[in-house]
Write a protein that holds these residues in place. Structure first.
Motif, PDB file in Angstrom:
ATOM      1  N   UNK A   1       0.831  -1.208   0.000  1.00 13.78           N
ATOM      2  CA  UNK A   1       0.000   0.000   0.000  1.00 13.78           C
ATOM      3  C   UNK A   1       0.868   1.262   0.000  1.00 13.78           C
ATOM      4  N   UNK A   2       1.951   1.252   0.788  1.00 12.53           N
ATOM      5  CA  UNK A   2       2.853   2.399   0.802  1.00 12.53           C
ATOM      6  C   UNK A   2       3.576   2.522  -0.531  1.00 12.53           C
ATOM      7  N   UNK A   3       3.897   1.391  -1.150  1.00  9.83           N
ATOM      8  CA  UNK A   3       4.554   1.431  -2.453  1.00  9.83           C
ATOM      9  C   UNK A   3       3.640   2.068  -3.496  1.00  9.83           C
ATOM     10  N   UNK A   4       2.352   1.768  -3.424  1.00  5.03           N
ATOM     11  CA  UNK A   4       1.392   2.359  -4.354  1.00  5.03           C
ATOM     12  C   UNK A   4       1.250   3.857  -4.125  1.00  5.03           C
ATOM     13  N   UNK A   5       1.327   4.276  -2.871  1.00  8.77           N
ATOM     14  CA  UNK A   5       1.310   5.714  -2.574  1.00  8.77           C
ATOM     15  C   UNK A   5       2.520   6.398  -3.206  1.00  8.77           C
ATOM     16  N   UNK A   6       3.673   5.721  -3.156  1.00 11.20           N
ATOM     17  CA  UNK A   6       4.858   6.273  -3.793  1.00 11.20           C
ATOM     18  C   UNK A   6       4.700   6.423  -5.298  1.00 11.20           C
ATOM     19  N   UNK A   7       4.082   5.425  -5.944  1.00  8.54           N
ATOM     20  CA  UNK A   7       3.817   5.519  -7.383  1.00  8.54           C
ATOM     21  C   UNK A   7       2.898   6.697  -7.677  1.00  8.54           C
ATOM     22  N   UNK A   8       1.796   6.784  -6.923  1.00  6.51           N
ATOM     23  CA  UNK A   8       0.822   7.841  -7.157  1.00  6.51           C
ATOM     24  C   UNK A   8       1.423   9.224  -6.911  1.00  6.51           C
ATOM     25  N   UNK A   9       2.242   9.339  -5.875  1.00  2.81           N
ATOM     26  CA  UNK A   9       2.865  10.637  -5.605  1.00  2.81           C
ATOM     27  C   UNK A   9       3.773  11.058  -6.754  1.00  2.81           C
ATOM     28  N   UNK A  10       4.599  10.129  -7.234  1.00  2.00           N
ATOM     29  CA  UNK A  10       5.550  10.485  -8.288  1.00  2.00           C
ATOM     30  C   UNK A  10       4.841  10.808  -9.603  1.00  2.00           C
ATOM     31  N   UNK A  11       3.658  10.260  -9.800  1.00  2.00           N
ATOM     32  CA  UNK A  11       2.870  10.582 -10.997  1.00  2.00           C
ATOM     33  C   UNK A  11       2.118  11.900 -10.849  1.00  2.00           C
TER      34      UNK A  11
ATOM     35  N   UNK B   1       3.514   5.037  11.909  1.00  3.04           N
ATOM     36  CA  UNK B   1       3.939   3.640  11.857  1.00  3.04           C
ATOM     37  C   UNK B   1       5.081   3.454  12.838  1.00  3.04           C
ATOM     38  N   UNK B   2       4.832   2.748  13.893  1.00  2.00           N
ATOM     39  CA  UNK B   2       5.829   2.601  14.946  1.00  2.00           C
ATOM     40  C   UNK B   2       6.861   1.531  14.627  1.00  2.00           C
ATOM     41  N   UNK B   3       6.501   0.546  13.820  1.00  2.00           N
ATOM     42  CA  UNK B   3       7.419  -0.526  13.482  1.00  2.00           C
ATOM     43  C   UNK B   3       7.691  -0.509  11.980  1.00  2.00           C
ATOM     44  N   UNK B   4       8.887  -0.938  11.615  1.00  2.00           N
ATOM     45  CA  UNK B   4       9.286  -1.044  10.203  1.00  2.00           C
ATOM     46  C   UNK B   4       9.173   0.273   9.467  1.00  2.00           C
ATOM     47  N   UNK B   5       9.538   1.346  10.115  1.00  2.00           N
ATOM     48  CA  UNK B   5       9.524   2.637   9.425  1.00  2.00           C
ATOM     49  C   UNK B   5      10.488   2.639   8.242  1.00  2.00           C
ATOM     50  N   UNK B   6      11.645   2.026   8.440  1.00  2.00           N
ATOM     51  CA  UNK B   6      12.650   2.037   7.384  1.00  2.00           C
ATOM     52  C   UNK B   6      12.156   1.315   6.140  1.00  2.00           C
ATOM     53  N   UNK B   7      11.527   0.138   6.334  1.00  5.48           N
ATOM     54  CA  UNK B   7      11.051  -0.605   5.159  1.00  5.48           C
ATOM     55  C   UNK B   7       9.854   0.081   4.513  1.00  5.48           C
ATOM     56  N   UNK B   8       9.028   0.756   5.303  1.00  7.92           N
ATOM     57  CA  UNK B   8       7.926   1.512   4.704  1.00  7.92           C
ATOM     58  C   UNK B   8       8.455   2.677   3.872  1.00  7.92           C
ATOM     59  N   UNK B   9       9.465   3.362   4.370  1.00  8.58           N
ATOM     60  CA  UNK B   9      10.059   4.439   3.587  1.00  8.58           C
ATOM     61  C   UNK B   9      10.720   3.895   2.325  1.00  8.58           C
ATOM     62  N   UNK B  10      11.334   2.747   2.444  1.00 10.15           N
ATOM     63  CA  UNK B  10      11.941   2.129   1.264  1.00 10.15           C
ATOM     64  C   UNK B  10      10.871   1.744   0.247  1.00 10.15           C
ATOM     65  N   UNK B  11       9.729   1.236   0.713  1.00  7.89           N
ATOM     66  CA  UNK B  11       8.628   0.901  -0.192  1.00  7.89           C
ATOM     67  C   UNK B  11       8.118   2.147  -0.908  1.00  7.89           C
ATOM     68  N   UNK B  12       8.003   3.245  -0.178  1.00  4.64           N
ATOM     69  CA  UNK B  12       7.557   4.501  -0.784  1.00  4.64           C
ATOM     70  C   UNK B  12       8.533   4.946  -1.881  1.00  4.64           C
ATOM     71  N   UNK B  13       9.823   4.859  -1.619  1.00  7.92           N
ATOM     72  CA  UNK B  13      10.819   5.284  -2.599  1.00  7.92           C
ATOM     73  C   UNK B  13      10.903   4.336  -3.790  1.00  7.92           C
ATOM     74  N   UNK B  14      10.694   3.034  -3.554  1.00  5.81           N
ATOM     75  CA  UNK B  14      10.658   2.092  -4.674  1.00  5.81           C
ATOM     76  C   UNK B  14       9.478   2.405  -5.580  1.00  5.81           C
ATOM     77  N   UNK B  15       8.327   2.744  -4.978  1.00  2.59           N
ATOM     78  CA  UNK B  15       7.169   3.138  -5.788  1.00  2.59           C
ATOM     79  C   UNK B  15       7.461   4.356  -6.643  1.00  2.59           C
ATOM     80  N   UNK B  16       8.166   5.326  -6.088  1.00  2.00           N
ATOM     81  CA  UNK B  16       8.539   6.517  -6.857  1.00  2.00           C
ATOM     82  C   UNK B  16       9.445   6.140  -8.030  1.00  2.00           C
ATOM     83  N   UNK B  17      10.374   5.240  -7.777  1.00  2.00           N
ATOM     84  CA  UNK B  17      11.289   4.823  -8.841  1.00  2.00           C
ATOM     85  C   UNK B  17      10.549   4.088  -9.954  1.00  2.00           C
ATOM     86  N   UNK B  18       9.607   3.247  -9.582  1.00  2.00           N
ATOM     87  CA  UNK B  18       8.823   2.528 -10.590  1.00  2.00           C
ATOM     88  C   UNK B  18       8.005   3.484 -11.440  1.00  2.00           C
TER      89      UNK B  18
END
Length: 469
Positions: free
Chosen positions: A148-158, A176-193
């Motif tokens: 879901x965070x990855x999709x937000x990254x895609x939508x933001x970059x578009x 998000x108290x846990x896995x903040x780093x991986x959520x941020x990474x998912x967001x950035x991967x979505x932007x790259x895609x």
């Protein structure tokens, strides 16, 4: 969702500042006339638009489809939440196929690609995005839960979300108290895609022998008691081997580095050096003109016969670091959330005590096998896996009997070096295959030796025969 139904969420962004032609309406009689309090906006021509959580029919600017089937239903005119329209809506879709109850029962099925085309018929395809993001998310981050965070990254970059990247990053870290780093990474991967749809970020895998050495050295440092020493010796052995066999193809160098690592984990660095010395003998007699096929066969099969699957080695294979990491990714285990894997291993260890053979059928836990994996001194016991040891010694002796100087000898050497490839399976199946391989190879070597002897006699006979000029 728990009852296998669809869940829709609608989000509206309202800008209450001036300059866009819309202004907030203060509470008053006009608002009460329309049944509104202070939640309304009015356009420049005086038309009042209510500001509510529900998006009017066909007025959505963005459709985020985490489930492709439910996203398709959101475009169906017969459905309550039909929000998409051809002239207004962009879609960001996850093409992962999530089976429905009827699909699992075999009563119904669907294809994500067909559903994507159906959604595109009701949206703006030029401003939309569709890819199996769940698969990318699992490969890159080890779990599908970040899709879901990855999709937000895609939508933001578009340019489909009217919020800054800084605000989104702050929201992720704040909520998000846990896995903040991986959520941020998912967001950035979505932007790259979104920038390059063909890019499929995957978890980095060692694709060269240099990368493999770096990867395995880190594992040795993590998992061994004197990990730094083991890692340094491993790197030293591999680097030396590559300098001495620099003409090997890259794929063979990669395989050689893997086998050296396995032998170090199996026993120690001394065994890895013995293996390497035998491989070098074959390499010196081999040639690049034949693409070092004999050396490649020796790299694979010599390691296979030396890595005897005895009880300590099987215990290592069942508890090794690499296996656990694969299982965490495979089963979506969220370690940071407190999830863990509990293993129950069903094994059948076998021991030979004099004339007696003792086989046990037991169920063990990880901690028990971790103790057994350190019992390498068992290999010094008399008769320990005698048949496998005999087969190993026989194969090592073959390396002295092969002849790589001519074509017939080289073809035969490949057969000899690849003999262990047919030996596999449990003991009852493996032992007869070992006997068959020994018989076949010994017969093959005897046949070629007889042919070479006859040829040598013919040559000597022709030299003794007088010739007339």
């Amino acid at each position: 969702a728990i009852r296998n139904g669809g869940v829709y969420g609608q989000i509206t962004f309202v800008q209450d500042s001036c300059g866009t032609g819309f202004q907030p309406v203060s509470s008053g009689s006009k608002n009460k006339k329309h049944g509104l309090e202070a939640c309304a906006t009015v356009s420049s021509d005086g038309v009042v638009y209510p500001t509510t959580g529900n998006i009017p029919y066909g007025k959505a600017d963005l459709l985020l489809g985490i489930d492709i089937l439910e996203a398709t239903r959101a475009t169906d005119p017969r459905e309550q939440f039909r929000v998409a329209s051809k002239d207004r809506t962009a879609a960001v879709l996850n093409l992962h196929k999530q089976p429905t109850v009827y699909g699992l029962l075999g009563r119904d099925d669907f294809e994500p690609e067909e559903l994507r085309e159906e959604i595109y018929n009701h949206c703006k395809p030029d401003h939309s995005f569709a890819k199996n993001l769940s698969e990318i998310c699992e490969r890159r981050l080890g779990s599908k839960q970040f899709v879901n965070i990855m999709m937000v990254g895609v939508a933001y970059q578009l340019g489909l979300i009217p919020v800054s990247a800084h605000s989104i990053a702050w929201a992720i870290k704040d909520t998000i108290r846990r896995d903040q780093r991986r959520n941020m990474k998912a967001f950035n991967i979505g932007r790259k895609l979104a920038l390059e749809p063909r890019a499929l970020p995957r978890k980095p895998e060692p694709d060269t022998w240099e990368h493999l050495v770096t990867n395995k050295s880190r594992i040795l440092r993590k998992t061994r008691l004197r990990g730094r020493k083991y890692a340094d010796q491993f790197e030293k052995i591999v680097q030396g081997a590559m300098k001495q066999m620099r003409d090997l193809p890259e794929s063979s160098k990669y395989d050689l580095a893997v086998r050296i690592y396995d032998l170090i984990q199996y026993q120690d660095h001394a065994l890895a050096k013995q293996y390497l010395e035998q491989v070098r003998k074959v390499y010196r007699a081999d040639s690049a003109a034949r693409n070092f096929e004999a050396t490649d066969a020796a790299i694979w099969n010599l390691a296979k016969v030396m890595l005897i699957k005895d009880e300590p080695y099987v215990a290592y294979l069942l508890t090794r670091y690499e296996k656990k990491q694969r299982d965490i990714a495979k089963y979506g285990v969220d370690v940071s959330n407190g999830d863990r894997i509990v293993y129950r291993h069903h094994t059948s260890p076998e021991f030979h005590i004099g004339k007696w053979r003792v086989r046990l059928k037991i169920t063990t836990s990880d901690w028990q096998l971790k103790l057994v994996r350190h019992m390498k001194w068992w290999r010094k016991l008399p008769g320990w896996h005698k048949r496998e040891v005999t087969f190993r010694d026989w194969y090592v002796g073959l390396l002295e009997r092969i002849n790589l100087t001519h074509d017939a000898g080289y073809a035969q050497a490949l057969k000899v070096l690849k003999a262990p490839e047919t030996v596999s399976g449990y003991r009852e199946i493996r032992y007869p295959k070992m006997d068959e391989a020994v018989s076949a190879i010994d017969a093959e070597l005897s046949r070629l030796a007889k042919v070479e002897l006859d040829l040598r006699r013919d040559v000597l006979g022709s030299l003794r025969t007088p010739t007339h000029v």
